[in-house]
Motif scaffolding. Structure first.
Motif: not given
Length: 241
Positions: A1-10, A20-30, A41-42
């Protein structure tokens, strides 16, 4: 599974629950190192893969390779991943490599929307986005787009407006717009929207000072109807009030 996430302006407050839920569900952040810091913080003790500027292809390929091992990976972009972000590049790489990989695109608030909310309501009528970076788009093409947008009286949101290597691009854009927009056309500038060093100011096409503008800035140029009232830019939608 690969999430491609827009985190907003900051700020975390401007991030969607889905992101937020996708980041929490992920095992690796790139992500680009500045963006990984914004979501620190997440991420907790998750594995974080950081890359620098101009490493977009390497960053996306790293995210794909990690996801192909069966891990849940989140590739993050500021704003919306589909607006000058990594969504298109990820889909191109997956398609060209013929990969069987589940990709989920998670939308985010774009810089123009965040900036507009701080300036008033400048985007109430037709508007467009133009990036002044010529790293991937020939400058001659960018000039054509600026002229066309000005002729059509769009409200124009300028991304990547000014950097050390492109110090004159924004001034040139204003020169190109000048024959089609009045000198008193309102212009709003937001630096570091929703981040710690946020700044906003409103000026006009003729009085624009380019020096304070940098790569963290978003510049919004109004249309023929845009005006300023009580310190806010307003572009009428056409309602009879």
């Amino acid at each position: 599974m690969l999430y491609v996430i827009g985190i907003g302006p900051g700020a975390l407050a401007t991030m969607t629950h889905e992101a937020k839920e996708a980041i929490e569900d992920a095992e690796v952040i790139v992500g680009y190192k500045t963006y990984t810091h914004l979501v620190k913080a997440l991420t907790g003790d998750k594995e974080v893969v950081k890359t620098g500027m101009c490493k977009e292809i390497e960053r996306c390929q790293a995210a794909i390779d990690l996801a192909l091992t069966g891990r849940k990976v989140a590739l993050i972009s500021s704003g919306d991943a589909g607006v000058y972000g990594m969504a298109g590049l990820i889909l191109e790489l997956v398609s060209k490599q013929g990969l069987d990989l589940e990709v989920r695109l998670i939308p985010g608030m774009t810089a123009s929307i965040a900036a507009a909310s701080l300036l008033g309501a400048p985007l109430m009528h037709d508007f467009c986005h133009i990036s002044l970076s010529d790293l991937l788009t020939p400058w001659a093409v960018i000039e054509k787009r600026i002229i066309a947008a000005a002729q059509a009286d769009f409200v124009i949101c300028f991304y990547n407006p000014r950097s050390r290597g492109r110090a004159e691009h924004l001034a040139r854009a204003f020169e190109l717009m000048a024959p089609f927009k009045c000198s008193d056309t309102p212009v709003g500038v937001v630096k570091s929207a929703s981040r710690k060093k946020q700044e906003t100011w409103i000026t006009s096409l003729g009085a624009m000072d380019f020096e304070p503008v940098d790569m963290t800035s978003l510049v919004i140029v109004g249309n023929a109807s845009t005006y300023v009232s009580q310190g806010r830019m307003i572009t009428p939608r056409g309602y009879q009030v």
